[in-house]
Design an enzyme around this catalytic site. Structure first.
Site, PDB file in Angstrom:
ATOM      1  CE  LYS A  28       0.429 -11.602  26.608  1.00 20.31           C
ATOM      2  NZ  LYS A  28       0.739 -10.754  25.436  1.00 20.31           N
ATOM      3  CG  ASP A  55      -1.969  -8.529  24.747  1.00 23.48           C
ATOM      4  OD1 ASP A  55      -2.707  -7.528  24.829  1.00 23.48           O
ATOM      5  OD2 ASP A  55      -0.832  -8.580  25.251  1.00 23.48           O
ATOM      6  CE  LYS A  57      -0.599  -4.498  25.439  1.00 22.69           C
ATOM      7  NZ  LYS A  57      -0.129  -5.827  24.952  1.00 22.69           N
ATOM      8  CG  ASP A  60      -8.385   2.185  13.981  1.00 23.64           C
ATOM      9  OD1 ASP A  60      -8.909   3.264  13.616  1.00 23.64           O
ATOM     10  OD2 ASP A  60      -7.640   1.515  13.253  1.00 23.64           O
ATOM     11  CB  THR A 125       3.812  -3.899  32.794  1.00 24.50           C
ATOM     12  OG1 THR A 125       3.636  -4.637  31.592  1.00 24.50           O
ATOM     13  CG2 THR A 125       2.667  -4.171  33.703  1.00 24.50           C
ATOM     14  NE  ARG A 205      10.227 -10.615  28.039  1.00 23.22           N
ATOM     15  CZ  ARG A 205      10.397  -9.299  28.024  1.00 23.22           C
ATOM     16  NH1 ARG A 205      11.433  -8.786  27.395  1.00 23.22           N
ATOM     17  NH2 ARG A 205       9.550  -8.504  28.630  1.00 23.22           N
TER      18      ARG A 205
HETATM   19  O1  C5P Z   1       7.897 -11.724  28.821  1.00 21.52           O
HETATM   20  P1  C5P Z   1       6.960 -10.947  29.715  1.00 21.52           P
HETATM   21  O2  C5P Z   1       6.499 -11.768  30.916  1.00 21.52           O
HETATM   22  O3  C5P Z   1       7.468  -9.579  30.061  1.00 21.52           O
HETATM   23  O4  C5P Z   1       5.666 -10.779  28.801  1.00 21.52           O
HETATM   24  C1  C5P Z   1       4.576 -10.011  29.216  1.00 21.52           C
HETATM   25  C2  C5P Z   1       3.516 -10.106  28.159  1.00 21.52           C
HETATM   26  O5  C5P Z   1       2.406  -9.336  28.594  1.00 21.52           O
HETATM   27  C3  C5P Z   1       3.951  -9.574  26.798  1.00 21.52           C
HETATM   28  O6  C5P Z   1       3.357 -10.417  25.824  1.00 21.52           O
HETATM   29  C4  C5P Z   1       3.350  -8.180  26.738  1.00 21.52           C
HETATM   30  O7  C5P Z   1       2.975  -7.826  25.420  1.00 21.52           O
HETATM   31  C5  C5P Z   1       2.110  -8.326  27.610  1.00 21.52           C
HETATM   32  N1  C5P Z   1       1.619  -7.120  28.274  1.00 21.52           N
HETATM   33  C6  C5P Z   1       2.399  -6.316  29.100  1.00 21.52           C
HETATM   34  N2  C5P Z   1       1.885  -5.187  29.670  1.00 21.52           N
HETATM   35  C7  C5P Z   1       0.612  -4.852  29.457  1.00 21.52           C
HETATM   36  C8  C5P Z   1      -0.201  -5.656  28.638  1.00 21.52           C
HETATM   37  C9  C5P Z   1       0.349  -6.799  28.072  1.00 21.52           C
HETATM   38  O8  C5P Z   1       3.576  -6.642  29.331  1.00 21.52           O
HETATM   39  N3  C5P Z   1       0.102  -3.796  30.063  1.00 21.52           N
END
Ligand code: C5P
Length: 231
Positions: A28, A55, A57, A60, A125, A205
């Site tokens: 991603k 990703d 998002k 626009d 999230t 992470r």
């Molecule tokens: O580090 P972590 O597991 O929290 O990363 C989650 C990834 O998913 C991040 O790159 C974040 O931008 C992405 N994401 C998210 N919630 C969403 C869509 C994408 O956390 N609804």
């Protein structure tokens, strides 16, 4: 599984692709990395044999989103996020642009890869709460606009799946037991997310910031494998 390459530059990103490409299969690329390294890096990840989840998002006016999505399609990305808050016309324009960009490109990447899928982002999230009504409306809007999938938190899967059945369900906010939630508010373990109906888990992470990323990835792969095997 998709590994979130939330790192600042090509060197760090390609190190993760080399190390985890085989386990994850999907890489991603988000805002930070895309702004730093642009489309050349996306092409290189595709050339290295991973699918790319871009990703960005997009949110626009429909014309702008359609043209941006067309460029993503031409790059050979598999997944591209569109923010459903942008409305039905915008989502439809983005999904159309992605499809047409891939079809028109004729590039090796676009021709060899899987059909691209536009993903509607429902509610982030990191938001502590998502009202079921908003979630259901946004999921239905994504489906009607031609998205092939949705991004949502694990606790939202039931509502979203009922409102928009049949779509690919991509779930971030994944935390193995004991891992820090960080800024995420609606998290789930890999096994719980799969049991709730996730098709693609987005892991960031929990692996990339772990003291031992290799061990963290191996633990997640083992948990996912066991869940899929019905253990
Ligand atoms: O580090 P972590 O597991 O929290 O990363 C989650 C990834 O998913 C991040 O790159 C974040 O931008 C992405 N994401 C998210 N919630 C969403 C869509 C994408 O956390 N609804």
């Amino acid at each position: 599984m998709a590994l979130a390459l939330d790192v600042p530059d090509r060197t760090a990103a390609m190190a993760l692709v080399d190390r985890f490409g085989a386990d994850f299969g999907v890489m991603k690329v988000g805002l930070e990395l895309f702004i730093a390294e642009g489309p050349a890096l996306v092409r290189d990840i595709v050339a290295a044999g991973s699918r790319v989840f871009l990703d960005l998002k997009l949110h626009d006016i429909p014309n702008t989103v359609e043209h941006a999505a067309r460029r993503a399609g031409a790059l050979g990305v598999w997944l591209l996020t569109l923010h459903t808050q942008g409305g039905a016309d915008m989502v439809a324009a983005g999904a159309r642009g992605l499809r047409e960009g891939a079809a028109e490109a004729g590039s090796a990447a676009a021709a060899q890869g899987p059909e691209p899928v536009a993903l509607g982002v429902t509610v982030l999230t990191s938001d502590a709460e998502a009202s079921p009504g908003v979630l259901a409306d946004r999921a239905a809007l994504a489906r009607e606009g031609g998205c092939g999938g949705l991004v949502c938190a694990a606790p939202d899967l039931e509502v979203v799946s009922a409102a928009a059945p049949g779509l690919l369900r991509v779930v971030p906010g994944i935390r193995p037991t004991g891992a820090s939630a960080g800024d995420q508010r609606r998290v789930a373990t890999p096994a719980a997310a799969l049991a709730a109906g996730a098709d693609v888990l987005v892991i960031g992470r929990a692996v990339t910031a772990a003291p031992d990323p290799q061990a963290a990835a191996a633990g997640i792969v083992a948990e996912v494998t066991a869940e899929l095997a019905g253990d």
